[in-house]
Enzyme design. Sequence first.
Site, PDB file in Angstrom:
ATOM      1  N   ARG A 165       0.800  -1.225   0.000  1.00  0.00           N
ATOM      2  CA  ARG A 165       0.000   0.000   0.000  1.00  0.00           C
ATOM      3  C   ARG A 165       0.831   1.273   0.000  1.00  0.00           C
ATOM      4  O   ARG A 165       0.633   2.161  -0.821  1.00  0.00           O
ATOM      5  CB  ARG A 165      -0.885   0.068   1.246  1.00  0.00           C
ATOM      6  CG  ARG A 165      -2.301  -0.270   1.030  1.00  0.00           C
ATOM      7  CD  ARG A 165      -2.858  -0.747   2.354  1.00  0.00           C
ATOM      8  NE  ARG A 165      -1.972  -1.737   2.914  1.00  0.00           N
ATOM      9  CZ  ARG A 165      -2.047  -3.029   2.626  1.00  0.00           C
ATOM     10  NH1 ARG A 165      -2.972  -3.476   1.849  1.00  0.00           N
ATOM     11  NH2 ARG A 165      -1.186  -3.899   3.132  1.00  0.00           N
ATOM     12  N   THR A 166       1.759   1.392   0.945  1.00  0.00           N
ATOM     13  CA  THR A 166       2.508   2.647   1.050  1.00  0.00           C
ATOM     14  C   THR A 166       3.298   2.887  -0.231  1.00  0.00           C
ATOM     15  O   THR A 166       3.311   3.993  -0.776  1.00  0.00           O
ATOM     16  CB  THR A 166       3.446   2.609   2.279  1.00  0.00           C
ATOM     17  OG1 THR A 166       2.659   2.279   3.423  1.00  0.00           O
ATOM     18  CG2 THR A 166       4.121   3.937   2.505  1.00  0.00           C
ATOM     19  N   ARG A 174      11.743   3.493   2.967  1.00  0.00           N
ATOM     20  CA  ARG A 174      11.332   2.588   4.052  1.00  0.00           C
ATOM     21  C   ARG A 174      12.534   1.722   4.381  1.00  0.00           C
ATOM     22  O   ARG A 174      13.249   1.260   3.491  1.00  0.00           O
ATOM     23  CB  ARG A 174      10.154   1.725   3.620  1.00  0.00           C
ATOM     24  CG  ARG A 174       9.870   0.594   4.591  1.00  0.00           C
ATOM     25  CD  ARG A 174       8.585  -0.083   4.306  1.00  0.00           C
ATOM     26  NE  ARG A 174       7.447   0.752   4.661  1.00  0.00           N
ATOM     27  CZ  ARG A 174       6.196   0.306   4.749  1.00  0.00           C
ATOM     28  NH1 ARG A 174       5.930  -0.954   4.501  1.00  0.00           N
ATOM     29  NH2 ARG A 174       5.209   1.103   5.082  1.00  0.00           N
ATOM     30  N   LYS A 196      26.012  -6.362  -2.843  1.00  0.00           N
ATOM     31  CA  LYS A 196      27.468  -6.483  -3.043  1.00  0.00           C
ATOM     32  C   LYS A 196      28.233  -5.842  -1.888  1.00  0.00           C
ATOM     33  O   LYS A 196      29.452  -5.802  -1.891  1.00  0.00           O
ATOM     34  CB  LYS A 196      27.865  -5.802  -4.352  1.00  0.00           C
ATOM     35  CG  LYS A 196      27.199  -6.386  -5.584  1.00  0.00           C
ATOM     36  CD  LYS A 196      27.696  -5.647  -6.822  1.00  0.00           C
ATOM     37  CE  LYS A 196      26.866  -6.006  -8.033  1.00  0.00           C
ATOM     38  NZ  LYS A 196      27.040  -5.027  -9.115  1.00  0.00           N
ATOM     39  N   HIS A 200       5.961   6.173  11.268  1.00  0.00           N
ATOM     40  CA  HIS A 200       5.393   6.087   9.917  1.00  0.00           C
ATOM     41  C   HIS A 200       4.519   7.336   9.738  1.00  0.00           C
ATOM     42  O   HIS A 200       3.294   7.256   9.748  1.00  0.00           O
ATOM     43  CB  HIS A 200       4.572   4.792   9.815  1.00  0.00           C
ATOM     44  CG  HIS A 200       4.192   4.405   8.423  1.00  0.00           C
ATOM     45  ND1 HIS A 200       4.286   5.249   7.340  1.00  0.00           N
ATOM     46  CD2 HIS A 200       3.695   3.236   7.935  1.00  0.00           C
ATOM     47  CE1 HIS A 200       3.863   4.619   6.257  1.00  0.00           C
ATOM     48  NE2 HIS A 200       3.509   3.395   6.591  1.00  0.00           N
TER      49      HIS A 200
END
Length: 317
Positions: free
Chosen positions: A62-63, A113, A92, A141
């Site tokens: 959703r976000t 995020r 890496k 959030h």
Amino acid sequence: MKKISTNFKNQDILSLDQFDKKSIKKLFLTIDKIKKLFSSKRILNLLKGKIITLLFFEPSSRTFASFSSACKRLGGQTIEYQNPLQTSSTIKGESFSDTIQVFEQYCDLIIMRHPETGAAKKAADIASVPVVNAGDGSGEHPTQTLLDLYTVYEKFGRLNNLVILIGGDLLYGRTVHSLLKGLSIYKNNLVYLLSPKNLCLPKELFNEIKNREVKLIEIYSENDIPRNCDFWYWTRVQKERFSNIDDYEKVKNKFVITPELLEKKGNQKMIIMHPLPRVGEITIEVDKDPRAYYLRCQIKNGLLTRMALLSLIFGKK
Ligand code: NCD
């Protein structure tokens, strides 16, 4: 962390601590404007010529999609990285700092995020472009809370004098941490916090919030839910933050919203909210209840809120 007041231009959005009544009012007015333009099917070009990077080091549907859609609906373009731990140079061994320094040169804003609490702040300290926190570990959030507050405001016409029940994982749930900071900006809110004993609000945050306008009451049983709540805000137990899966299994379905619980402890004027995803803590029979806002209003408002926020950061009103 820099306070926003009424000037969103080029600001990082990292925490609800940056917001006050003025900034939230300004955001809400912009959401209303975007909503009007949007419903009259006007093409919005507020982000024309802008490139936005979505850097999601943790799963999201959703976000991620709502930010991506918000950018595109405003005429901007996106560079999208989901799970860079699997798909980018991070695998890496590239450092976080190098990744940010590279991406900032490709774009005008980074939406990030990350599983680590404080990672968005770290990125903002490195980057010369604004950074928006789309969830940092069990930290915050903020954009979820902004859309949640707008949803509550749309329904009740106020963000003060509310009785609220927040249920679920209050220890690890970052949406709850931001929401409590948001609710504590306003006077006379009373919040009941319902969780298993080992998932209650972190002590430090509890004490911080307690010193503000809001009143907090911790409860551990559904029997103690008062009948007069304006809204219930339910959350998933955050499985990924547990080091021991047995501990998760013991608490995962401790508190579940069912039609029976609503009958016993709810009222007709309340609404039910959830940031999603849900994994059993609200049964699907509840979805058809008109008080269920999680699959409808919150999703729609998420898109509008993110559109408004992005246009304000780019100095457009
Ligand atoms: C939340 C999150 O990622 O913190 N989801 C969301 O963004 N709406 C809630 C969760 O994962 O439980």
